[in-house]
Scaffold this active site. Structure first.
Site, mmCIF file in Angstrom:
data_model
loop_
_atom_site.group_PDB
_atom_site.id
_atom_site.type_symbol
_atom_site.label_atom_id
_atom_site.label_comp_id
_atom_site.label_asym_id
_atom_site.label_seq_id
_atom_site.Cartn_x
_atom_site.Cartn_y
_atom_site.Cartn_z
ATOM 1 N N CYS A 68 10.676 -23.545 66.983
ATOM 2 C CA CYS A 68 11.627 -23.125 68.043
ATOM 3 C C CYS A 68 12.515 -24.445 68.352
ATOM 4 O O CYS A 68 13.680 -24.398 68.884
ATOM 5 C CB CYS A 68 11.020 -22.803 69.333
ATOM 6 S SG CYS A 68 9.573 -24.073 69.912
ATOM 7 N N GLY B 153 0.774 -6.549 74.493
ATOM 8 C CA GLY B 153 1.376 -7.657 75.338
ATOM 9 C C GLY B 153 2.084 -7.373 76.506
ATOM 10 O O GLY B 153 1.688 -7.919 77.632
ATOM 11 N N ASP C 149 0.034 -5.153 68.877
ATOM 12 C CA ASP C 149 1.448 -5.585 68.799
ATOM 13 C C ASP C 149 1.913 -5.925 70.196
ATOM 14 O O ASP C 149 1.128 -5.616 71.137
ATOM 15 C CB ASP C 149 2.370 -4.675 68.206
ATOM 16 C CG ASP C 149 2.480 -3.344 68.908
ATOM 17 O OD1 ASP C 149 2.217 -3.081 70.086
ATOM 18 O OD2 ASP C 149 2.471 -2.301 68.221
ATOM 19 N N GLY C 150 3.030 -6.438 70.263
ATOM 20 C CA GLY C 150 3.666 -6.774 71.612
ATOM 21 C C GLY C 150 3.701 -5.563 72.690
ATOM 22 O O GLY C 150 3.190 -5.580 73.884
ATOM 23 N N PRO C 151 4.442 -4.787 72.209
ATOM 24 C CA PRO C 151 4.909 -3.620 73.293
ATOM 25 C C PRO C 151 3.264 -2.827 73.603
ATOM 26 O O PRO C 151 3.315 -2.345 74.821
ATOM 27 C CB PRO C 151 5.713 -2.607 72.551
ATOM 28 C CG PRO C 151 6.236 -3.428 71.408
ATOM 29 C CD PRO C 151 5.149 -4.282 70.926
ATOM 30 N N GLU D 296 19.788 -18.655 66.857
ATOM 31 C CA GLU D 296 18.645 -19.109 66.181
ATOM 32 C C GLU D 296 18.146 -18.384 64.836
ATOM 33 O O GLU D 296 17.904 -17.324 64.872
ATOM 34 C CB GLU D 296 17.339 -18.972 67.085
ATOM 35 C CG GLU D 296 16.192 -19.894 66.682
ATOM 36 C CD GLU D 296 14.997 -19.615 67.652
ATOM 37 O OE1 GLU D 296 14.509 -20.750 67.807
ATOM 38 O OE2 GLU D 296 14.843 -18.690 68.349
ATOM 39 N N LYS E 41 -3.526 -12.653 73.631
ATOM 40 C CA LYS E 41 -3.015 -11.933 73.069
ATOM 41 C C LYS E 41 -2.295 -12.368 71.712
ATOM 42 O O LYS E 41 -1.132 -12.869 71.979
ATOM 43 C CB LYS E 41 -2.178 -10.856 73.514
ATOM 44 C CG LYS E 41 -1.829 -9.624 72.801
ATOM 45 C CD LYS E 41 -1.382 -9.433 71.492
ATOM 46 C CE LYS E 41 0.030 -9.703 71.301
ATOM 47 N NZ LYS E 41 0.583 -9.695 70.015
#
Length: 508
Positions: free
Chosen positions: A301, A229, A224-226, A401, A192
């Protein structure tokens, strides 16, 4: 590109964006390009250099993820039983097919990520191929069976179906670090990729298809993630999820995956520091570590977004940082003279701007850069390379971050104080030490609580493990370590000699 459902439409978009828009309509499931079960819903892919839509992709569904997982599960036993030599041949073919798509990959990295074409060609594209070649070599170092005692041995086996959820900032790097070791180890995968940079993932999927892997070994779902994923992480037929992204999202994936007690491997955020000791060569160290931060527009990151300098040398270091930041050419990713392109999206641009304003509000001294867009670059999501001085660890810009080209410079008085400042963070991905005394630098490196430490330079071998401590996640990706993430051990109460004599032919 009939297989991926790729067509080109020319349409007039807002802001006079007359563009050829690539339309991708399919998921890749069980060795075939199939329509999404959510076929009417799409996601726009936006060129961050101008805000124009350059592609649309499916906004996949939980049902798409389920179909992909079931295909991977059905293919697992056969793939796990395929001789390693054959798996290596097929994976090598992926690399050959992908290298033939270099011009397309570079073009799309520039369009959907905003990466300068020079960096796309020399840095982003090679990462996929280099990691593939490294893993093909490192897999031969795996000890598939070992002695545990005179009458017992243990064997290493593929963990099963692996869900691979990858980010937008280094799309090819992270795809390679997840799918290649998993498939070489004998696992089947469902990828994904980020919906922000999905087209480069389509080019990977086309390369897999061209290589001729058996149906179901590799599957890809765009969405998308929700929606796509999380169902992948929750699915009872997924044995492991490997995720790279924000710490917030990593916590959510870990929570969702915990309901089935599957392994969840995370590579998350960071707030890394470059610690310059009093014997550091500042004219060399400051630009070296700043380049690592500014590369990819600060969207890394492991970016060295804090710099600690002895108070007596602080003014010199701040001036060097200012000079370096102001030497960076920000501009159109297609221009060969561009050093740094835009951040990836309007959302990311707004986030960086909030941090820049917060830094000023909390009393940091703006050395160069700051809020707003560079002159002449008002259409895209461009950010000024920024340096803040007089920063302390209590400030938000020193703790959070930012994921942009923003350096926070922190003075210190003693070595112990500096080490405490470096370690005073929820993260633990990366740090750096600058010193003319290597032994002293290594001693300091041993006291820094991070999964990686750079000493005087920023490069590392592709065989080396990549991962962090604390809330930077628990994964170790790359080389032999990345392969072992995809394996589980099984104890068998026969001697190693008996096992090898009877099973040797099936392990070739």
């Amino acid at each position: 590109h009939v297989r991926s459902g790729f067509v080109v439409l020319t349409m007039l978009r807002p802001s006079a964006c007359l563009r050829s828009v690539a339309v991708f309509r399919h998921q890749y499931i069980n060795g075939a390009w199939v329509a999404s079960t959510n076929a009417k819903a799409t996601i726009d892919v936006v060129d961050p250099s101008n805000g124009c839509t350059v592609a649309t992709v499916p906004s996949g569904s939980a049902a798409d993820s389920d179909r992909a997982v079931l295909a991977a599960r059905a293919a697992f036993n056969t793939w796990a039983g395929t001789p390693l030599s054959r798996r290596k041949e097929l994976i090598a073919s992926i690399g050959q097919a992908f290298e033939g798509r270099k011009s397309q990959v570079v073009e799309w990295l520039s369009k959907e990520l905003g990466c300068p074409k020079s960096a796309a060609s020399s840095a982003q594209f090679p990462r996929f191929v280099n990691h593939l070649k490294t893993t093909l070599s490192e897999v031969d170092r795996i000890k598939w069976c070992e002695e545990s005692g005179p009458t017992t041995c243990f064997v290493r086996e593929p963990i099963g179906v692996v869900g691979c959820i990858t980010p937008w900032n280094y799309p090819l790097n992270q795809i390679a670090l997840k799918i290649i070791p998993a498939m070489l180890a004998g696992c089947t995968v469902v990828l994904k990729p980020s919906e922000v940079t999905p087209v480069t993932a389509y080019l990977v999927a086309e390369s897999v298809h061209e290589a001729g892997l058996p149906p179901g070994v590799f599957n890809m779902v765009i969405g998308d993630g929700p929606t796509c994923g999380e169902p992948l992480a929750a699915h009872p037929d997924v044995d492991m999820v490997t995720f790279t992204g924000s710490t917030r999202a990593g916590k959510r994936i870990s929570e969702v995956g915990s309901h089935t007690l599957k392994q969840v491997k995370t590579e998350l955020g960071g707030k890394s520091a470059a610690l310059l000791l009093d014997d550091a060569d500042l004219p060399s160290a400051v630009p070296t570590f700043m380049q690592q931060l500014m590369h990819n527009t600060g969207q890394s990151c492991n970016a060295l977004s804090r710099m600690l300098v002895p108070r007596k040398q602080y003014s010199e270091a701040v001036q060097l940082a200012k000079d370096f930041a102001e030497s960076i050419v920000v501009g159109d990713p297609s221009d060969p003279g561009t050093d740094m392109g835009p951040v990836v999206s309007g959302i990311q641009w707004e986030q960086v701007q909030r941090y820049l304003k917060q830094g000023l509000d909390e009393g940091a001294h703006l050395v160069t850069g700051g809020p707003g867009k560079p002159p002449g670059l008002e259409d895209g999501f461009f950010v000024k390379p920024t340096v803040f001085a007089n920063v302390h660890n209590g400030m938000t810009i020193a703790k959070d971050e930012i994921f942009g080209p923003v350096l926070s410079m922190i003075p210190y008085d003693t070595e112990d104080e500096a080490i405490n400042i470096v370690n005073d963070t929820i993260y633990g991905l990366n740090n750096a030490v600058g010193s003319s005394d290597l032994k002293r630098a290594l001693h300091i490196a041993g006291r820094l609580r991070s999964g990686m430490v750079m000493v005087n330079r920023c490069g590392r071998d592709t065989e080396a493990p990549f991962g962090g401590y604390k809330q930077s996640g628990n994964a170790r990706e790359g080389g032999l370590f990345g392969l072992h993430e995809c394996l589980v051990t099984k104890t068998i109460n026969v001697s190693l000699g008996e096992y090898q004599a009877l099973m040797q032919s099936s392990m070739l």
